[in-house]
Scaffold this active site. Structure first.
Site, PDB file in Angstrom:
ATOM      1  CE  LYS A  15      52.650  55.525  87.384  1.00 44.74           C
ATOM      2  NZ  LYS A  15      54.125  55.463  87.238  1.00 44.74           N
ATOM      3  NE  ARG A  90      52.445  49.151  86.081  1.00 44.17           N
ATOM      4  CZ  ARG A  90      52.578  49.882  87.200  1.00 44.17           C
ATOM      5  NH1 ARG A  90      51.523  50.268  87.862  1.00 44.17           N
ATOM      6  NH2 ARG A  90      53.771  50.213  87.642  1.00 44.17           N
ATOM      7  NE  ARG A 129      59.820  54.257  94.297  1.00 38.19           N
ATOM      8  CZ  ARG A 129      58.956  53.928  93.324  1.00 38.19           C
ATOM      9  NH1 ARG A 129      58.008  54.781  92.960  1.00 38.19           N
ATOM     10  NH2 ARG A 129      59.067  52.778  92.706  1.00 38.19           N
ATOM     11  NE  ARG A 162      58.342  49.865  95.015  1.00 39.68           N
ATOM     12  CZ  ARG A 162      57.549  50.386  94.084  1.00 39.68           C
ATOM     13  NH1 ARG A 162      56.875  51.506  94.331  1.00 39.68           N
ATOM     14  NH2 ARG A 162      57.410  49.808  92.926  1.00 39.68           N
ATOM     15  NE  ARG A 173      59.368  48.985  88.698  1.00 35.79           N
ATOM     16  CZ  ARG A 173      59.780  49.827  89.658  1.00 35.79           C
ATOM     17  NH1 ARG A 173      60.920  49.595  90.286  1.00 35.79           N
ATOM     18  NH2 ARG A 173      59.066  50.855  89.982  1.00 35.79           N
TER      19      ARG A 173
END
Ligand code: ADP
Ligand code: ADP
Length: 218
Positions: A15, A90, A129, A162, A173
């Site tokens: 996203k 969300r 990431r 992160r 998550r």
């Protein structure tokens, strides 16, 4: 009339990557709730302190805090021609609030591209990431490596992994997404706004499909 796009999809599906590309090409503002929270944490604001514990556990920040933060952001002048909402709403409560805050300024959500990919792809993407410290630009060790390891191509700032991209937190998550966010799929489908986009393709291919979907709407 301005254009408001909600990018829906599980964590890691792409996203943020797509929102940045489309925002650059379209002139729409990019509103990432995750980036806004991380900015607040970096600046040691009260909101940042409240949000940090939830984020580190991979849980959602409470709706009231999140909604207030987005309401403040969406009324800034760079959103005049519209915005791409990335990571918000969300929950169903946030979706109702998004509608109300846009209706108040005579606008509405126009389209909701729903990007999908299998869970194992999500884990693979999040564990590789690397995020830019200064402005949240997104890279991947294998799929989208920076020119120079550890350095953002765009603004030269440091890249970091992160804390919530650790495998255990990522798994939580994804569960949180299934439990709390996936009801939005039916919510927007019923409103005729949902369009599925296959996320399990190269970044440029996802962008092409996304731009096709947006072009058909306008
Ligand atoms: P989200 O915002 O949905 O959590 P990101 O845009 O941050 O997802 O992407 C998660 C990771 O996957 C990043 O490292 C990014 O570089 C990488 N990525 C994004 N889209 C693709 C893609 N289509 N193919 C391979 N890797 C991708
Ligand atoms: P992802 O890359 O998984 O899509 P984000 O950067 O969008 O992650 O969000 C990181 C974290 O910030 C989430 O796991 C959650 O704790 C918090 N967060 C972001 N957006 C929201 C939201 N709309 N509501 C509640 N919490 C949020």
């Amino acid at each position: 009339m301005a254009t408001y796009i909600v990018l829906l999809g599980p964590p890691g599906v792409g996203k943020g990557t797509q929102a940045k590309i489309v925002a650059n090409q379209s002139g729409l503002a990019h509103i990432s709730s995750g980036d806004l929270f991380r900015e607040n944490i970096k600046n040691h604001t009260e909101l940042g302190q409240l949000a940090e514990n939830f984020i580190n556990k991979g849980e959602l920040v409470p709706d009231d805090l999140t909604i207030a933060m987005i309401k403040d952001r969406i009324t800034r002048s760079d959103c005049e021609s519209g915005a791409i909402l990335d990571g918000f709403p969300r929950t169903p409560v946030q979706a109702d609030a998004a509608k109300i805050m846009l209706n108040e300024i005579g606008e509405d959500i126009d389209i909701v591209p729903f990007i999908t990919a299998p869970d194992e792809i999500l884990v693979e993407r999040l564990s590789g990431r690397w995020t830019c410290r200064k402005s949240g630009h997104i890279f991947h060790t294998v799929f989208n490596p920076p020119l120079k390891e550890g350095v953002c191509d765009i603004d030269g700032s440091e890249l970091y992994q992160r804390d919530d991209d650790k495998v255990e937190t990522v798994k939580n998550r994804i569960q949180v997404y299934l439990r709390r966010t996936s009801p939005l799929i039916a919510y927007y489908r019923e409103q005729g706004k949902l369009v599925e986009v296959q996320g399990n393709q190269a970044i440029e291919e996802v962008t092409r499909d996304l731009l096709d979907v947006l072009a058909k709407e306008y």
